[in-house]
Design a protein around this motif. Structure first.
Motif, PDB file in Angstrom:
ATOM      1  N   ILE A 194       0.845  -1.210   0.000  1.00  0.00           N
ATOM      2  CA  ILE A 194       0.000   0.000   0.000  1.00  0.00           C
ATOM      3  C   ILE A 194       0.874   1.251   0.000  1.00  0.00           C
ATOM      4  N   LEU A 195       1.983   1.198   0.760  1.00  0.00           N
ATOM      5  CA  LEU A 195       2.938   2.312   0.734  1.00  0.00           C
ATOM      6  C   LEU A 195       3.438   2.541  -0.681  1.00  0.00           C
ATOM      7  N   ARG A 196       3.845   1.428  -1.311  1.00  0.00           N
ATOM      8  CA  ARG A 196       4.373   1.488  -2.680  1.00  0.00           C
ATOM      9  C   ARG A 196       3.349   2.090  -3.648  1.00  0.00           C
ATOM     10  N   ALA A 197       2.099   1.620  -3.486  1.00  0.00           N
ATOM     11  CA  ALA A 197       1.060   2.008  -4.453  1.00  0.00           C
ATOM     12  C   ALA A 197       0.548   3.427  -4.246  1.00  0.00           C
ATOM     13  N   THR A 198       0.635   3.932  -3.012  1.00  0.00           N
ATOM     14  CA  THR A 198      -0.061   5.201  -2.743  1.00  0.00           C
ATOM     15  C   THR A 198       0.846   6.320  -2.233  1.00  0.00           C
ATOM     16  N   THR A 199       2.143   6.049  -2.037  1.00  0.00           N
ATOM     17  CA  THR A 199       3.053   7.108  -1.587  1.00  0.00           C
ATOM     18  C   THR A 199       4.398   6.979  -2.319  1.00  0.00           C
ATOM     19  N   PRO A 200       5.170   8.074  -2.374  1.00  0.00           N
ATOM     20  CA  PRO A 200       6.514   7.976  -2.971  1.00  0.00           C
ATOM     21  C   PRO A 200       7.579   7.629  -1.927  1.00  0.00           C
ATOM     22  N   SER A 201       7.163   7.311  -0.689  1.00  0.00           N
ATOM     23  CA  SER A 201       8.125   7.102   0.396  1.00  0.00           C
ATOM     24  C   SER A 201       9.013   5.876   0.149  1.00  0.00           C
ATOM     25  N   ARG A 202      10.266   5.981   0.528  1.00  0.00           N
ATOM     26  CA  ARG A 202      11.201   4.848   0.471  1.00  0.00           C
ATOM     27  C   ARG A 202      10.813   3.883   1.595  1.00  0.00           C
ATOM     28  N   SER A 301     -12.173   1.927   8.824  1.00  0.00           N
ATOM     29  CA  SER A 301     -13.580   2.274   8.611  1.00  0.00           C
ATOM     30  C   SER A 301     -14.124   1.553   7.374  1.00  0.00           C
ATOM     31  N   ARG A 302     -15.447   1.519   7.265  1.00  0.00           N
ATOM     32  CA  ARG A 302     -16.056   0.899   6.087  1.00  0.00           C
ATOM     33  C   ARG A 302     -15.673   1.648   4.807  1.00  0.00           C
ATOM     34  N   PRO A 303     -15.726   3.001   4.789  1.00  0.00           N
ATOM     35  CA  PRO A 303     -15.286   3.689   3.567  1.00  0.00           C
ATOM     36  C   PRO A 303     -13.848   3.346   3.183  1.00  0.00           C
ATOM     37  N   GLU A 304     -12.979   3.152   4.170  1.00  0.00           N
ATOM     38  CA  GLU A 304     -11.597   2.767   3.849  1.00  0.00           C
ATOM     39  C   GLU A 304     -11.550   1.357   3.250  1.00  0.00           C
ATOM     40  N   LEU A 305     -12.449   0.466   3.727  1.00  0.00           N
ATOM     41  CA  LEU A 305     -12.468  -0.886   3.161  1.00  0.00           C
ATOM     42  C   LEU A 305     -12.862  -0.835   1.684  1.00  0.00           C
ATOM     43  N   VAL A 306     -13.798   0.051   1.353  1.00  0.00           N
ATOM     44  CA  VAL A 306     -14.193   0.218  -0.055  1.00  0.00           C
ATOM     45  C   VAL A 306     -12.960   0.631  -0.879  1.00  0.00           C
ATOM     46  N   GLU A 307     -12.138   1.527  -0.306  1.00  0.00           N
ATOM     47  CA  GLU A 307     -10.941   1.986  -1.025  1.00  0.00           C
ATOM     48  C   GLU A 307      -9.906   0.866  -1.176  1.00  0.00           C
ATOM     49  N   VAL A 308      -9.770   0.045  -0.132  1.00  0.00           N
ATOM     50  CA  VAL A 308      -8.805  -1.057  -0.195  1.00  0.00           C
ATOM     51  C   VAL A 308      -9.238  -2.080  -1.254  1.00  0.00           C
ATOM     52  N   VAL A 309     -10.539  -2.377  -1.289  1.00  0.00           N
ATOM     53  CA  VAL A 309     -11.051  -3.319  -2.292  1.00  0.00           C
ATOM     54  C   VAL A 309     -10.788  -2.766  -3.696  1.00  0.00           C
ATOM     55  N   ALA A 310     -10.996  -1.460  -3.868  1.00  0.00           N
ATOM     56  CA  ALA A 310     -10.748  -0.846  -5.188  1.00  0.00           C
ATOM     57  C   ALA A 310      -9.277  -0.966  -5.564  1.00  0.00           C
ATOM     58  N   GLY A 315      -5.361  -4.098  -9.126  1.00  0.00           N
ATOM     59  CA  GLY A 315      -4.123  -4.868  -9.276  1.00  0.00           C
ATOM     60  C   GLY A 315      -2.964  -4.325  -8.458  1.00  0.00           C
ATOM     61  N   ALA A 316      -3.215  -3.259  -7.665  1.00  0.00           N
ATOM     62  CA  ALA A 316      -2.124  -2.637  -6.910  1.00  0.00           C
ATOM     63  C   ALA A 316      -1.713  -3.449  -5.675  1.00  0.00           C
ATOM     64  N   ILE A 317      -2.616  -4.322  -5.199  1.00  0.00           N
ATOM     65  CA  ILE A 317      -2.300  -5.139  -4.021  1.00  0.00           C
ATOM     66  C   ILE A 317      -2.480  -6.600  -4.384  1.00  0.00           C
ATOM     67  N   HIS A 318      -1.497  -7.399  -4.039  1.00  0.00           N
ATOM     68  CA  HIS A 318      -1.658  -8.843  -4.192  1.00  0.00           C
ATOM     69  C   HIS A 318      -1.308  -9.511  -2.861  1.00  0.00           C
ATOM     70  N   VAL A 319      -2.286 -10.209  -2.286  1.00  0.00           N
ATOM     71  CA  VAL A 319      -2.054 -10.871  -1.003  1.00  0.00           C
ATOM     72  C   VAL A 319      -1.347 -12.194  -1.265  1.00  0.00           C
ATOM     73  N   GLU A 320      -0.220 -12.431  -0.582  1.00  0.00           N
ATOM     74  CA  GLU A 320       0.415 -13.765  -0.677  1.00  0.00           C
ATOM     75  C   GLU A 320      -0.284 -14.650   0.341  1.00  0.00           C
ATOM     76  N   THR A 321      -0.849 -15.749  -0.133  1.00  0.00           N
ATOM     77  CA  THR A 321      -1.626 -16.582   0.781  1.00  0.00           C
ATOM     78  C   THR A 321      -1.115 -18.017   0.795  1.00  0.00           C
ATOM     79  N   GLU A 322      -1.360 -18.668   1.917  1.00  0.00           N
ATOM     80  CA  GLU A 322      -1.224 -20.126   2.019  1.00  0.00           C
ATOM     81  C   GLU A 322      -2.619 -20.624   2.332  1.00  0.00           C
ATOM     82  N   GLN A 323      -3.148 -21.502   1.484  1.00  0.00           N
ATOM     83  CA  GLN A 323      -4.533 -21.952   1.671  1.00  0.00           C
ATOM     84  C   GLN A 323      -4.620 -23.283   2.381  1.00  0.00           C
ATOM     85  N   PHE A 324      -5.614 -23.375   3.252  1.00  0.00           N
ATOM     86  CA  PHE A 324      -5.876 -24.605   4.009  1.00  0.00           C
ATOM     87  C   PHE A 324      -7.381 -24.867   3.976  1.00  0.00           C
TER      88      PHE A 324
END
Ligand code: NAD
Ligand code: ZN
Ligand code: ZN
Length: 350
Positions: A194-202, A301-310, A315-324
């Motif tokens: 999220i840092l990478r996608a939404t800020t220029p911070s190192r 917040s719920r509005p923030e969840l809407v933004e995260v889903v967007a 394609g800006a976020i990819h969750v690395e998962t292990e499925q069980f």
């Protein structure tokens, strides 16, 4: 239906047969497609009797994605823009539903939080480690379209909490700044993205595991360091000498809090997300960086969840998962406890 339930404090959760709930009033029934396993689940499982306000038993699972199976007779699905058959992610912090905070979709900071016997889905109320989950209101649902369930479920806490923690620091993360992320697990690897996608911070990442640093690297971190005696010096140098403009601590032990305040630039921002139980002593004058600001974000917040889903759908976020499979939850819990999980564990009902 099968459910993973906490039935006694101090004992492992049990796989139990429970009746499939029938939505009443404004409730919504969701057929679970995937549920994330959070480190907070371990804190809940390990809690001493009386440490949490929850009544037993209840079904665990606070990071849930699925499909709407049925609506209660008073469910205001139209107003909330959802219908039977829609795929959704649950907004997990459930407040009183009546205060100003809840009305604004900020149940995470509900004014009546201290008088409730729950903190949300799977946290004192039946959650998503089951075939179905009952949601008190359609306002707790956010549409996900065709996002795969293993990607969507972790957004509702690992993604949302990281996003919300960052929202409070965003003003400090402009061009030429440095942010340190301590603990690159389920939450931390999404914070890096999220840092990478939404800020220029190192972005500098810290963990006790090489594998987590490799995950930080894949997530876009500029530099990774193992936790050690010289970590503060290494990170300070990597920040250009002045120190980090912001630190996100996803561990929260005394050791990580000391590292965080040790590398923070004067006037910097520290967000403590991890529930590691560490202590930070505030004294003035003292050794803490002058002008630094501390936040203790909880979920989002719920509005923030809407933004995260967007963000995830773009394609800006990819969750690395292990499925069980849900039936293998004890194995997943054991792997997480032993620090062997990569990214987020996701349980899928059979
Ligand atoms: P996780 O187990 O997936 O990740 C934790 C990471 O920290 C791991 O990679 C681990 O190797 C690393 N780590 C452990 N000790 C460390 C140390 N001393 N120094 C550096 N790295 C270290 O956990 P998670 O699910 O990402 O949760 C992280 C923390 O955040 C937990 O304490 C959890 O309870 C808390 N949490 C808080 C909120 C909130 O709203 N405030 C929400 C969700 C989770
Ligand atoms: Zn959690
Ligand atoms: Zn409220």
């Amino acid at each position: 239906m099968r459910a993973l339930r906490l039935t006694a404090w101090g004992e492992p959760p049990t796989q139990t047969e429970v009746e499939r709930p029938d939505p009443q009033g404004a409730e919504v029934l969701v057929r679970v497609e995937a549920t994330g396993l959070c480190h907070s689940d371990l804190h809940v499982i390990d809690a001493a009797p009386g440490a949490l306000p929850y009544r037993l038993p209840f079904t665990l699972g606070h990071e849930v994605a699925g499909r709407i199976a049925a609506l209660g007779p008073d469910a205001d699905a139209d107003a909330d823009g959802v219908a039977v058959g829609d795929r959704v992610v649950l907004y997990g912090p459930w407040g009183c539903g009546a205060c100003d905070r809840c009305a604004a979709g900020r149940d995470n900071y509900c004014d009546r939080r201290s008088s409730l016997a729950w903190h949300g889905a799977g946290l004192g109320r039946d959650g998503g480690m089951a075939a179905y989950v009952l949601v008190p209101s359609a306002r707790h649902l956010v549409p996900i379209g065709d996002l795969p369930a293993d990607q969507a479920a972790p957004l509702s806490d690992a993604g949302l909490t990281s996003y919300h923690a960052l929202a409070g620091l965003r003003h400090a993360l402009g061009e030429g700044t440095t942010t340190a992320v301590i603990g690159v697990g389920g939450l931390g690897h999404l914070a890096v993205q999220i840092l990478r996608a939404t800020t220029p911070s190192r972005v500098l990442a810290v963990d006790v595991r090489e594998e987590a640093l490799a995950l930080a690297d894949r997530s876009g971190a500029d530099f990774g360091s193992l936790m050690g005696a010289d970590t503060a010096g290494v990170l300070r140098k990597r920040s250009g000498g002045a120190g980090a403009d912001a630190v996100l601590d996803f561990v929260g032990t005394t050791e990580t809090l000391e590292l965080a305040t040790g590398i923070l630039r004067p006037g910097g921002e520290l967000a403590v997300v991890g529930s590691g139980g560490g202590r930070l002593t505030v004294s003035k004058p003292g050794v803490l960086p002058p002008g630094f600001r501390l936040s203790l974000p909880f979920w989002g917040s719920r509005p923030e969840l809407v933004e995260v889903v967007a963000l995830a759908r773009s394609g800006a976020i990819h969750v690395e998962t292990e499925q069980f499979p849900l039936s293998a939850a004890p194995e997943a819990i054991d792997r997480l406890r032993r620090g062997l999980m990569r990214g987020r564990a996701v349980l899928v009902p059979g």
